[in-house]
Design an enzyme around this catalytic site. Structure first.
Site, PDB file in Angstrom:
ATOM      1  N   PRO A 159     -24.995  46.772   5.333  1.00 55.43           N
ATOM      2  CA  PRO A 159     -24.256  46.138   6.426  1.00 55.43           C
ATOM      3  C   PRO A 159     -22.741  46.140   6.244  1.00 55.43           C
ATOM      4  O   PRO A 159     -22.241  45.933   5.141  1.00 55.43           O
ATOM      5  CB  PRO A 159     -24.790  44.697   6.444  1.00 55.43           C
ATOM      6  CG  PRO A 159     -25.465  44.502   5.129  1.00 55.43           C
ATOM      7  CD  PRO A 159     -25.958  45.853   4.711  1.00 55.43           C
TER       8      PRO A 159
ATOM      9  N   ARG B 125     -12.411  46.857   8.187  1.00 61.04           N
ATOM     10  CA  ARG B 125     -12.699  45.557   7.565  1.00 61.04           C
ATOM     11  C   ARG B 125     -11.828  45.349   6.317  1.00 61.04           C
ATOM     12  O   ARG B 125     -11.731  46.231   5.465  1.00 61.04           O
ATOM     13  CB  ARG B 125     -14.198  45.447   7.203  1.00 61.04           C
ATOM     14  CG  ARG B 125     -14.600  46.236   5.991  1.00 61.04           C
ATOM     15  CD  ARG B 125     -16.074  46.150   5.665  1.00 61.04           C
ATOM     16  NE  ARG B 125     -16.482  44.871   5.108  1.00 61.04           N
ATOM     17  CZ  ARG B 125     -17.484  44.719   4.255  1.00 61.04           C
ATOM     18  NH1 ARG B 125     -18.192  45.780   3.849  1.00 61.04           N
ATOM     19  NH2 ARG B 125     -17.815  43.547   3.811  1.00 61.04           N
TER      20      ARG B 125
END
Ligand code: DQA
Length: 142
Positions: free
Chosen positions: A9, A17
């Site tokens: 994930p 990110r």
């Protein structure tokens, strides 16, 4: 030799990110680097990413009988998933655990890895280079 590279994930969000932790290399860039390295070193490689624990388990199971090594960065599931550990044990394919960041130098909960006990080695804190080093390790052992 065939290597399966599995990312869990949020690794599809690489480059976006927390770039101060995970760097600016995108997931697509990472795939290109891995494919290039596979070509250079003469290994066959398959790439897989999922945000879903059960899909990661399915992918590991599907590797049974057709894959010589697994490079796996389970993302946050590293710290929670007995199911991924059990899947690796079930197929008994040599595996190397990879983390882009140095998980041992971060929060306490990131210092627990359920898959570490199964894996031949853990490579963390080397950025995306860790995936290439893990591929070389598996190829050397073959
Ligand atoms: C990670 C570290 C994990 O703690 C985190 O949840 C990730 C990425 C890494 O590559 O450094 O998603 O596995």
């Amino acid at each position: 030799m065939k290597i399966l590279v599995i990312n869990g994930p949020n690794l599809n969000m690489l480059g976006i990110r927390e770039p101060d932790i995970y760097g600016r290399t995108t997931y697509t860039d990472l795939c290109d680097l891995i494919l290039e390295h596979a070509l250079k070193t003469g290994v066959e490689v398959e790439l897989y990413q999922s945000n879903h624990e059960g899909d990661l388990v399915d992918k590991i199971q599907a590797a049974y009988g057709n894959t010589d090594g697994i490079v796996i960065n389970p993302g946050a599931y590293t710290h929670t998933s007995v199911a991924i550990l059990d899947a690796l044990k079930a197929v008994a394919i040599p595996a190397v655990e990879v983390h882009i960041s140095d998980v041992d130098a971060r929060e306490e909960f990131r210092q627990i890895s359920y898959i570490r006990s199964y894996c031949e080695a853990t490579i963390s804190g080397r950025g995306v280079q860790g995936y290439l080093d893990a591929m070389d390790l598996l190829a050397e052992e073959k």
